[in-house]
Write a protein that holds these residues in place. Structure first.
Motif, PDB file in Angstrom:
ATOM      1  N   TYR A  20     -24.289 -51.725-106.186  1.00  0.00           N
ATOM      2  CA  TYR A  20     -24.610 -50.308-106.223  1.00  0.00           C
ATOM      3  C   TYR A  20     -23.286 -49.568-106.313  1.00  0.00           C
ATOM      4  N   GLU A  21     -23.261 -48.500-107.100  1.00  0.00           N
ATOM      5  CA  GLU A  21     -22.039 -47.718-107.291  1.00  0.00           C
ATOM      6  C   GLU A  21     -22.289 -46.268-106.896  1.00  0.00           C
ATOM      7  N   ALA A  22     -21.286 -45.671-106.295  1.00  0.00           N
ATOM      8  CA  ALA A  22     -21.347 -44.263-105.907  1.00  0.00           C
ATOM      9  C   ALA A  22     -20.351 -43.465-106.733  1.00  0.00           C
ATOM     10  N   ARG A  23     -20.824 -42.329-107.212  1.00  0.00           N
ATOM     11  CA  ARG A  23     -19.967 -41.403-107.974  1.00  0.00           C
ATOM     12  C   ARG A  23     -20.093 -40.028-107.342  1.00  0.00           C
ATOM     13  N   ASP A  56     -17.631 -39.944-113.867  1.00  0.00           N
ATOM     14  CA  ASP A  56     -17.847 -41.281-114.388  1.00  0.00           C
ATOM     15  C   ASP A  56     -17.103 -42.343-113.579  1.00  0.00           C
ATOM     16  N   SER A  57     -16.139 -41.917-112.759  1.00  0.00           N
ATOM     17  CA  SER A  57     -15.372 -42.893-111.992  1.00  0.00           C
ATOM     18  C   SER A  57     -16.115 -43.275-110.710  1.00  0.00           C
ATOM     19  N   VAL A  58     -15.964 -44.533-110.331  1.00  0.00           N
ATOM     20  CA  VAL A  58     -16.646 -45.073-109.157  1.00  0.00           C
ATOM     21  C   VAL A  58     -15.829 -44.737-107.907  1.00  0.00           C
ATOM     22  N   ALA A  59     -16.486 -44.046-106.960  1.00  0.00           N
ATOM     23  CA  ALA A  59     -15.834 -43.677-105.699  1.00  0.00           C
ATOM     24  C   ALA A  59     -16.001 -44.777-104.657  1.00  0.00           C
ATOM     25  N   GLY A  60     -17.017 -45.616-104.841  1.00  0.00           N
ATOM     26  CA  GLY A  60     -17.270 -46.710-103.920  1.00  0.00           C
ATOM     27  C   GLY A  60     -18.368 -47.597-104.466  1.00  0.00           C
ATOM     28  N   PHE A  61     -18.467 -48.801-103.908  1.00  0.00           N
ATOM     29  CA  PHE A  61     -19.523 -49.712-104.344  1.00  0.00           C
ATOM     30  C   PHE A  61     -19.865 -50.664-103.220  1.00  0.00           C
ATOM     31  N   THR A  62     -21.036 -51.254-103.330  1.00  0.00           N
ATOM     32  CA  THR A  62     -21.431 -52.344-102.450  1.00  0.00           C
ATOM     33  C   THR A  62     -21.955 -53.480-103.306  1.00  0.00           C
ATOM     34  N   GLN A  63     -21.373 -54.641-103.126  1.00  0.00           N
ATOM     35  CA  GLN A  63     -21.734 -55.840-103.873  1.00  0.00           C
ATOM     36  C   GLN A  63     -22.919 -56.513-103.196  1.00  0.00           C
TER      37      GLN A  63
END
Length: 102
Positions: free
Chosen positions: A14-17, A22-29
């Motif tokens: 999941y990606e947070a913007r 368009d840039s990813v501020a955070g993610f969870t694998q």
């Protein structure tokens, strides 16, 4: 500041913007099976820490797990802590059903 969370299944995360960027501020694998989603690693860009990015990732992904009727395995320490602080997600916790013993 609006945080948008999307599932990026091609990257297993999941990606947070922020604010439509368009840039990813955070993610969870994650690792997903037909009955389980295991959250294994979460990162928030240091420039965006303290702005609710991690909480938005957890909330949105856990809500999606509930909607998909998946159990949740919190391997990631952030998710483990989030679940401990948010009992409304306790029903999602994965419980092993194995009867195997040594």
């Amino acid at each position: 500041m609006a945080v948008t969370v999307i599932d990026a299944p091609e990257a297993d995360r999941y990606e947070a913007r922020l604010d439509g960027s368009d840039s990813v501020a955070g993610f969870t694998q994650y690792i997903r099976t037909h009955e389980l989603i295991a959250f294994v690693h979460t990162e928030v860009d240091p420039a965006h820490e303290g702005r609710g990015v991690g909480s938005a990732l957890a909330r949105e992904s856990l809500d999606a797990a509930r909607a998909a009727r998946l159990r949740v395995l919190a391997v990631c320490p952030f998710y483990s802590g989030y679940l401990a602080r948010h009992p409304e997600y306790a029903d999602l916790a994965y419980q092993s059903r194995s009867q195997v013993s040594d």
